[in-house]
Enzyme design. Structure first.
Site, PDB file in Angstrom:
ATOM      1  N   GLU A 182       0.809  -1.293   0.008  1.00 21.32           N
ATOM      2  CA  GLU A 182       0.076  -0.073  -0.147  1.00 21.32           C
ATOM      3  C   GLU A 182       1.072   0.477  -0.119  1.00 21.32           C
ATOM      4  O   GLU A 182       1.143   2.746   0.603  1.00 21.32           O
ATOM      5  CB  GLU A 182      -0.879  -0.063   0.828  1.00 21.32           C
ATOM      6  N   HIS A 227      -3.052   2.752   8.123  1.00 23.04           N
ATOM      7  CA  HIS A 227      -4.763   1.885   7.495  1.00 23.04           C
ATOM      8  C   HIS A 227      -4.221   0.585   8.578  1.00 23.04           C
ATOM      9  O   HIS A 227      -3.143  -0.329   9.313  1.00 23.04           O
ATOM     10  CB  HIS A 227      -3.137   1.823   6.012  1.00 23.04           C
ATOM     11  N   HIS A 255      -7.626  -2.431  10.126  1.00 20.62           N
ATOM     12  CA  HIS A 255      -8.393  -3.321   9.287  1.00 20.62           C
ATOM     13  C   HIS A 255      -9.272  -3.575  10.305  1.00 20.62           C
ATOM     14  O   HIS A 255      -9.208  -4.761  10.784  1.00 20.62           O
ATOM     15  CB  HIS A 255      -8.406  -5.015   8.741  1.00 20.62           C
ATOM     16  N   GLU A 257     -18.300  11.638  20.626  1.00 17.34           N
ATOM     17  CA  GLU A 257     -17.227  12.130  20.085  1.00 17.34           C
ATOM     18  C   GLU A 257     -16.893  12.287  18.909  1.00 17.34           C
ATOM     19  O   GLU A 257     -15.891  13.231  18.576  1.00 17.34           O
ATOM     20  CB  GLU A 257     -16.248  11.636  21.297  1.00 17.34           C
ATOM     21  N   HIS A 296     -13.309  -3.916   3.147  1.00 12.85           N
ATOM     22  CA  HIS A 296     -11.864  -3.236   3.744  1.00 12.85           C
ATOM     23  C   HIS A 296     -10.988  -3.217   5.236  1.00 12.85           C
ATOM     24  O   HIS A 296     -10.579  -3.813   5.797  1.00 12.85           O
ATOM     25  CB  HIS A 296     -10.881  -3.361   2.315  1.00 12.85           C
TER      26      HIS A 296
END
Ligand code: 2HA
Ligand code: ZN
Length: 232
Positions: A103, A126, A128, A156, A197
């Protein structure tokens, strides 16, 4: 090291899931800025002038977050983007012959977008996170809908990300195309959901990027636990 271990413990970064890149100054890189290049790694795209010759500490492709702490030199790499923006000079790390995350195009393109509007941006992250992915799967791929559902589920949320969250449809990961699409969203928000994803977050430091993702995930958990029937 701390944040990758923590993200693994949260259950967000199974196997080789997730990747992090941190922009470092020449002062922070210290003696490594004078290191001989171990090898050059092709980027597969042309990096924007704003990130050329910049240093990034980045997680490796196929590497597991849970292993970073015990073996940073294999699981992380320190690279400097080349002058022509076509490759990265490896200065330290990826000791088993590895390379940066698949990535990396998305990361470098997101750094580029953020640096143009916020010169203090340093981190792209990044991950998951489970409830975030579940919530995205239950909603249309519409960032106004996703953002409003988050905001009404937890007060929040609007405080932490008043600009909302960007949403991409399900796309092939590890490509320049998803990188370009993510970076475009990052022109207006620090958070981008990748449907089916995971999520991207960015910030001035690791705490800010992590805190954004953590808040989305906590809120998505509330949304899913309330079965999306928030009426108050
Ligand atoms: O590094 O998370 O998106 C593995 C991934 C791909
Ligand atoms: Zn991923």
């Amino acid at each position: 090291k701390e944040v990758t271990a923590n993200m693994y413990r949260q259950g967000w970064d199974e196997r080789n899931g997730g990747n992090i890149s941190v922009l470092l100054t020449a002062e922070e890189v210290g003696e490594f800025s004078k290191s001989k290049t171990i090898r050059d790694i092709n980027l597969g795209f042309i990096a924007d002038p704003i990130v050329r010759e910049k240093y990034f500490l980045v997680t490796g492709t196929g590497k597991y977050f849970k292993n970073v702490k015990k073996d940073p030199e294999t699981n992380l790499g320190l690279v400097q983007i080349s002058k022509d923006g076509k490759s990265a000079h490896l200065l330290w790390g990826f000791a088993d012959g590895g390379k940066f995350t698949s990535e990396f195009p998305s990361h470098i393109m997101c750094h580029t977008s953020r640096l143009k509007i916020d010169p203090k941006n340093k981190v792209v992250m990044h991950s998951h996170p489970t409830y975030t992915i579940a919530m995205g799967a239950c909603l249309p791929t519409d960032e106004t809908v996703f953002t409003k559902k988050l905001w009404i589920s937890n007060t929040e949320a609007i405080v932490v990300f008043p600009e909302g969250i960007g949403v991409l449809p399900c796309m092939l990961c590890g490509t320049n195309e998803i990188g370009e699409a993510t970076a475009k969203k990052m022109e207006t928000t620090r958070l981008v959901s990748w449907t089916n994803h995971g999520i991207y977050g960015c910030g001035h430091d690791i705490d800010e990027a992590f805190g954004l993702i953590e808040t989305v995930e906590k809120t998505a958990q509330i949304y899913m636990l309330s079965l999306g029937h928030v009426v108050n």
